[in-house]
Design a protein around this motif. Structure first.
Motif, PDB file in Angstrom:
ATOM      1  N   GLU A   1       0.802  -1.215   0.000  1.00  0.00           N
ATOM      2  CA  GLU A   1       0.000   0.000   0.000  1.00  0.00           C
ATOM      3  C   GLU A   1       0.841   1.274   0.000  1.00  0.00           C
ATOM      4  O   GLU A   1       0.303   2.377   0.144  1.00  0.00           O
ATOM      5  CB  GLU A   1      -0.957  -0.023   1.182  1.00  0.00           C
ATOM      6  CG  GLU A   1      -1.899  -1.228   1.073  1.00  0.00           C
ATOM      7  CD  GLU A   1      -2.974  -1.228   2.132  1.00  0.00           C
ATOM      8  OE1 GLU A   1      -3.340  -0.149   2.607  1.00  0.00           O
ATOM      9  OE2 GLU A   1      -3.434  -2.319   2.469  1.00  0.00           O
ATOM     10  N   ASN A   2       2.168   1.102  -0.070  1.00  0.00           N
ATOM     11  CA  ASN A   2       3.088   2.244  -0.153  1.00  0.00           C
ATOM     12  C   ASN A   2       2.892   3.262   0.965  1.00  0.00           C
ATOM     13  O   ASN A   2       2.906   4.469   0.744  1.00  0.00           O
ATOM     14  CB  ASN A   2       2.958   2.951  -1.508  1.00  0.00           C
ATOM     15  CG  ASN A   2       3.358   2.043  -2.640  1.00  0.00           C
ATOM     16  OD1 ASN A   2       4.343   1.314  -2.529  1.00  0.00           O
ATOM     17  ND2 ASN A   2       2.586   2.054  -3.704  1.00  0.00           N
ATOM     18  N   LEU A   3       2.661   2.753   2.163  1.00  0.00           N
ATOM     19  CA  LEU A   3       2.517   3.654   3.297  1.00  0.00           C
ATOM     20  C   LEU A   3       3.855   3.733   4.045  1.00  0.00           C
ATOM     21  O   LEU A   3       4.135   2.960   4.946  1.00  0.00           O
ATOM     22  CB  LEU A   3       1.402   3.173   4.234  1.00  0.00           C
ATOM     23  CG  LEU A   3      -0.016   3.348   3.703  1.00  0.00           C
ATOM     24  CD1 LEU A   3      -1.011   2.647   4.597  1.00  0.00           C
ATOM     25  CD2 LEU A   3      -0.369   4.819   3.587  1.00  0.00           C
ATOM     26  N   GLY A   4       4.686   4.661   3.620  1.00  0.00           N
ATOM     27  CA  GLY A   4       6.037   4.798   4.169  1.00  0.00           C
ATOM     28  C   GLY A   4       6.061   5.125   5.645  1.00  0.00           C
ATOM     29  O   GLY A   4       7.011   4.824   6.360  1.00  0.00           O
ATOM     30  N   ILE A   5       4.954   5.702   6.131  1.00  0.00           N
ATOM     31  CA  ILE A   5       4.881   6.105   7.532  1.00  0.00           C
ATOM     32  C   ILE A   5       5.044   4.906   8.470  1.00  0.00           C
ATOM     33  O   ILE A   5       5.435   5.030   9.624  1.00  0.00           O
ATOM     34  CB  ILE A   5       3.550   6.832   7.796  1.00  0.00           C
ATOM     35  CG1 ILE A   5       3.588   7.537   9.150  1.00  0.00           C
ATOM     36  CG2 ILE A   5       2.360   5.890   7.709  1.00  0.00           C
ATOM     37  CD1 ILE A   5       2.409   8.440   9.391  1.00  0.00           C
ATOM     38  N   TRP A   6       4.787   3.708   7.955  1.00  0.00           N
ATOM     39  CA  TRP A   6       4.834   2.521   8.817  1.00  0.00           C
ATOM     40  C   TRP A   6       6.243   2.058   9.131  1.00  0.00           C
ATOM     41  O   TRP A   6       6.436   1.135   9.899  1.00  0.00           O
ATOM     42  CB  TRP A   6       3.972   1.409   8.226  1.00  0.00           C
ATOM     43  CG  TRP A   6       2.563   1.888   8.207  1.00  0.00           C
ATOM     44  CD1 TRP A   6       1.872   2.383   7.161  1.00  0.00           C
ATOM     45  CD2 TRP A   6       1.705   1.999   9.346  1.00  0.00           C
ATOM     46  NE1 TRP A   6       0.628   2.798   7.561  1.00  0.00           N
ATOM     47  CE2 TRP A   6       0.493   2.566   8.903  1.00  0.00           C
ATOM     48  CE3 TRP A   6       1.834   1.681  10.694  1.00  0.00           C
ATOM     49  CZ2 TRP A   6      -0.572   2.823   9.753  1.00  0.00           C
ATOM     50  CZ3 TRP A   6       0.772   1.936  11.534  1.00  0.00           C
ATOM     51  CH2 TRP A   6      -0.409   2.504  11.067  1.00  0.00           C
TER      52      TRP A   6
ATOM     53  N   LEU B   1     -10.936  -4.341  -1.688  1.00  0.00           N
ATOM     54  CA  LEU B   1     -11.432  -4.579  -0.325  1.00  0.00           C
ATOM     55  C   LEU B   1     -10.896  -3.510   0.635  1.00  0.00           C
ATOM     56  O   LEU B   1     -11.619  -2.992   1.491  1.00  0.00           O
ATOM     57  CB  LEU B   1     -10.990  -5.970   0.152  1.00  0.00           C
ATOM     58  CG  LEU B   1     -11.308  -6.323   1.606  1.00  0.00           C
ATOM     59  CD1 LEU B   1     -12.817  -6.410   1.848  1.00  0.00           C
ATOM     60  CD2 LEU B   1     -10.640  -7.622   2.004  1.00  0.00           C
ATOM     61  N   GLU B   2      -9.609  -3.170   0.475  1.00  0.00           N
ATOM     62  CA  GLU B   2      -8.971  -2.192   1.355  1.00  0.00           C
ATOM     63  C   GLU B   2      -9.641  -0.824   1.258  1.00  0.00           C
ATOM     64  O   GLU B   2      -9.592  -0.025   2.205  1.00  0.00           O
ATOM     65  CB  GLU B   2      -7.480  -2.056   1.013  1.00  0.00           C
ATOM     66  CG  GLU B   2      -6.623  -3.244   1.412  1.00  0.00           C
ATOM     67  CD  GLU B   2      -6.730  -4.427   0.462  1.00  0.00           C
ATOM     68  OE1 GLU B   2      -7.422  -4.318  -0.577  1.00  0.00           O
ATOM     69  OE2 GLU B   2      -6.125  -5.478   0.741  1.00  0.00           O
ATOM     70  N   ASP B   3     -10.251  -0.526   0.103  1.00  0.00           N
ATOM     71  CA  ASP B   3     -10.934   0.763  -0.081  1.00  0.00           C
ATOM     72  C   ASP B   3     -12.260   0.790   0.677  1.00  0.00           C
ATOM     73  O   ASP B   3     -12.750   1.852   1.058  1.00  0.00           O
ATOM     74  CB  ASP B   3     -11.205   1.021  -1.568  1.00  0.00           C
ATOM     75  CG  ASP B   3      -9.920   0.994  -2.383  1.00  0.00           C
ATOM     76  OD1 ASP B   3      -8.909   1.519  -1.880  1.00  0.00           O
ATOM     77  OD2 ASP B   3      -9.929   0.430  -3.494  1.00  0.00           O
ATOM     78  N   ILE B   4     -12.819  -0.396   0.839  1.00  0.00           N
ATOM     79  CA  ILE B   4     -14.141  -0.508   1.459  1.00  0.00           C
ATOM     80  C   ILE B   4     -14.059  -0.483   2.976  1.00  0.00           C
ATOM     81  O   ILE B   4     -14.911   0.078   3.658  1.00  0.00           O
ATOM     82  CB  ILE B   4     -14.803  -1.844   1.011  1.00  0.00           C
ATOM     83  CG1 ILE B   4     -15.114  -1.805  -0.465  1.00  0.00           C
ATOM     84  CG2 ILE B   4     -16.045  -2.151   1.828  1.00  0.00           C
ATOM     85  CD1 ILE B   4     -15.478  -3.165  -1.043  1.00  0.00           C
ATOM     86  N   LEU B   5     -13.002  -1.079   3.494  1.00  0.00           N
ATOM     87  CA  LEU B   5     -12.879  -1.244   4.951  1.00  0.00           C
ATOM     88  C   LEU B   5     -12.758   0.098   5.665  1.00  0.00           C
ATOM     89  O   LEU B   5     -12.353   1.096   5.058  1.00  0.00           O
ATOM     90  CB  LEU B   5     -11.659  -2.115   5.262  1.00  0.00           C
ATOM     91  CG  LEU B   5     -11.811  -3.581   4.882  1.00  0.00           C
ATOM     92  CD1 LEU B   5     -10.475  -4.304   5.020  1.00  0.00           C
ATOM     93  CD2 LEU B   5     -12.862  -4.257   5.758  1.00  0.00           C
ATOM     94  N   PRO B   6     -13.074   0.109   6.968  1.00  0.00           N
ATOM     95  CA  PRO B   6     -12.976   1.380   7.721  1.00  0.00           C
ATOM     96  C   PRO B   6     -11.559   1.940   7.693  1.00  0.00           C
ATOM     97  O   PRO B   6     -10.585   1.194   7.537  1.00  0.00           O
ATOM     98  CB  PRO B   6     -13.356   0.974   9.151  1.00  0.00           C
ATOM     99  CG  PRO B   6     -14.103  -0.300   9.019  1.00  0.00           C
ATOM    100  CD  PRO B   6     -13.553  -0.985   7.820  1.00  0.00           C
ATOM    101  N   GLN B   7     -11.496   3.241   7.871  1.00  0.00           N
ATOM    102  CA  GLN B   7     -10.188   3.895   7.929  1.00  0.00           C
ATOM    103  C   GLN B   7      -9.380   3.261   9.075  1.00  0.00           C
ATOM    104  O   GLN B   7      -9.948   2.883  10.091  1.00  0.00           O
ATOM    105  CB  GLN B   7     -10.402   5.386   8.210  1.00  0.00           C
ATOM    106  CG  GLN B   7      -9.242   6.235   7.769  1.00  0.00           C
ATOM    107  CD  GLN B   7      -9.459   7.694   8.143  1.00  0.00           C
ATOM    108  OE1 GLN B   7     -10.298   8.024   8.977  1.00  0.00           O
ATOM    109  NE2 GLN B   7      -8.711   8.573   7.525  1.00  0.00           N
TER     110      GLN B   7
END
Lengths: 122, 494
Positions: free
Chosen positions: B114-119, B367-373
């Motif tokens: 998901e390219n979330l570098g913050i992790w 699916l990841e777009d649908i799930l809660p933040q």
């Protein structure tokens, strides 16, 4: 006597002696020898693993106290858990003793104990 | 120290005993207990030697005979080592590392997929957590036992300072921002206070009412200050604190760890729990009715697609469509409905619909777009079920249950009462958090803030929970070498 059985019986005897009063290791050995008329004359160092295991199990608590001579000794005090354990061990010992007596003495032993004699099968 | 005292009393005696005592000591792996054992054996040998000397034996002969009576030094040492060895628990440590690995893999997946570098920062906290676990494992129990009073004072002092800052800050800035920054500290202090409070109760176990008074005062103070500071944000940690403390206190009563009649103790326990519960309920600034409805009847209070009540409704609906193996099968229309929230909100305005769709191609909604933040933190179990299917999720949950099962088994083996109560409370704290997290993931979310120990929210949670599990493992490790003194305090052999 079998080593394991010896340890069980010795730990029971140690708890019994500690039930009377707090004692230190050497005192326990002396008392054990005197009361058993030297039957329980074990190598003295082997007493400590048994005492330390009882301490680990919470059956006794150790504490240091200075003797009149100024020497510091480690005394052992029986706990509630130790008293409970002693009662259990006594019960186990009674069962064991009866079983052995039945085998060794057979019916004659039972007959004689029923009539109050301490004789073994006579 | 004692051995030196004995030396002074019997000049020359120690030299003769030395090889024997050293042979015994060498068999004992845990070095801090060696001197104490040597001292005890030395006193015994000297007593025996004095007796032989009193019977007329020559000094050297008396000495030799006293040593001979002791038996084989190596055999004694080996058997003493059995009673004083450190206990290893590699299986539990391996399972805790396996849980942390699940969390780390989840973080890496977020970075790569998901390219979330913050992790990256999440990984940093995992590494910190593992380091802290190692420190606690080797030192935690002994340090806590020695400094338990200071730890309680520090916890209350930090919460007190925060409470002061809270009031000052409320006058100057917005309350909300401060609450967010203090959430981590409150969460950590509440959970860490659980073993500290119970340790204090145990140290006062022989003083009839004092354990109950201490638990009441400390728990009420901590939970009310924490509730004032963070309110419903850390509702779960407030509840975990109360449940864990009182369950462990009841455990102490049942196991006969407290002095007095059990019937009377249960009465004190009920009174204490009632007092703390009343203080908590009254000091809680949130709305209890809202919290309960959000958990059990989210549809009653749901107002928009941002709130947690809607998240519970959404995941319950999605879980109903999950399959044994594989990603939840959803049609294009279903994906559109979930993504735009139009499946639930009939009166959704056009602006919201257009706003959401500007970021997505309607044929490419995942699916990841649908799930809660923040699903990657708050709905990790839900995500496993929806992404991989029920069966893989059950396998992962099986690993987690195995880890907790091993922890519970480890606690049951701890013989030292203080160690047992501390380990029990730490493991219970971990289990309670997991239960609340699991409930949230099944659509029954209580409060706002929920963590999955070792796996999600890798910041403050991972460190706090690593401290707790490290402490529990440490209590087991040092179970045979840390002892209780007759006066009721702990005497460490170190």
């Amino acid at each position: 006597m079998d080593k394991k059985l010896m340890n069980i019986s010795i730990s029971m005897l140690l708890l019994r002696l500690l039930e009377e009063q707090d004692r230190y290791g050497y005192e326990l050995i002396k008392e054990l020898e005197a009361r058993s008329e030297n039957v329980f004359s074990l190598k003295e160092g082997t007493l400590y693993p048994i005492l330390h295991t009882l301490e680990l199990e919470g059956a006794v608590e150790g504490y240091e106290k200075a003797a009149e001579t100024g020497r510091t000794r480690k005394y052992y005090h029986i706990t509630k858990k130790g008293l409970k354990l002693l009662a259990e061990k006594k019960k186990e010992w009674d069962t064991y003793q009866k079983a052995v007596n039945h085998v060794i003495g057979g019916m004659e032993y039972e007959y004689s104990t029923e009539y109050g004699t301490a004789a073994w099968g006579f | 120290m004692n051995i030196l005292r004995n030396m002074e009393q019997q000049p020359g005696a120690f030299e003769g005993m030395d090889p024997f005592l050293e042979d015994v000591a060498e068999q004992i792996q845990y070095k801090p207990v060696r001197d104490e054992i040597k001292s005890e054996l030395a006193a015994h040998i000297e007593d025996r030697k004095a007796e032989y000397a009193g019977q007329g034996l020559e000094y050297d002969k008396a000495w030799e005979k006293a040593l001979e009576d002791m038996g084989d030094a190596v055999e004694i040492g080996v058997r003493l080592n059995e009673a004083h060895r450190l206990q290893r628990n590699q299986t539990v440590v391996a399972l805790v590392m396996a849980l942390a690995s699940i969390g780390i893999i989840g973080n890496i997946r977020l970075m790569l997929v998901e390219n979330l570098g913050i992790w990256f920062s999440g990984l940093f906290y995992f590494l910190c957590g593992i380091t802290i676990f190692a420190i606690m494992y080797y030192n935690g129990y002994q340090r806590l036992v020695k400094n338990i009073k200071k730890i309680n004072i520090i916890i209350l002092a930090v919460l007190g300072v925060y409470l002061g800052l809270f009031f000052v800050q409320r006058q100057l800035y917005s309350v909300f921002s401060f609450r967010l920054t203090s959430m981590s500290i409150v969460f950590a202090l509440e959970l860490l206070s659980i073993p500290a409070v119970l340790g204090m109760a145990y140290l006062n176990r022989n003083k009839r009412y004092r354990p109950f008074l201490l638990v009441t005062a400390l728990t009420a103070a901590i939970v009310s200050i924490a509730a004032w500071l963070t309110g419903s944000y850390t509702l779960v940690s407030h509840l975990v604190l109360i449940i864990a403390v009182y369950a462990a206190l009841l455990y102490m009563i049942v196991k006969g760890m407290l002095a007095g009649k059990p019937g009377r103790q249960v009465g004190w326990w009920i009174l204490s729990l009632g007092t703390v519960a009343a203080v908590f309920v009254l000091s809680f600034p949130g709305n209890w009715k809202y919290e309960l409805e959000q958990c059990f009847y989210p549809e009653k209070i749901v107002s928009d697609y941002w709130d947690d009540a809607y998240n519970s409704i959404l995941i319950k609906d999605l879980l109903g469509k999950a399959v044994p193996v594989g990603t939840v099968p959803l049609s294009r229309e279903e994906r559109m409905g979930y993504y735009t929230d139009a499946w639930y909100f009939d009166d959704l305005d056009e602006f919201h619909y257009e706003y959401k769709m500007q970021f997505k191609d309607e044929n490419n909604i995942m699916l990841e777009d649908i799930l809660p933040q923040h699903y990657q933190n708050n709905y990790r179990i839900t995500y496993w079920i929806l992404k991989y299917g029920w069966l893989p999720a059950v396998v992962l949950l099986g690993i987690i249950l195995a880890a907790y099962g091993m922890l519970v088994r480890m606690v049951s083996k701890v013989k030292n009462k203080m160690g047992k109560i501390l380990a029990f409370s730490c493991v219970l704290t971990l289990i309670l958090q997991t239960v609340f997290y699991f409930m949230g993931n099944m659509g029954y979310q209580f409060g706002w803030f929920c963590n999955f120990p070792f796996i999600s929210e890798g910041f403050c949670s991972i460190i706090t929970n690593m401290i707790l599990v490290g402490l529990a493992c440490s209590a087991y490790r040092y179970d045979r070498v840390v002892k209780e003194g007759k006066k009721g305090y702990m005497v460490s052999s170190t």
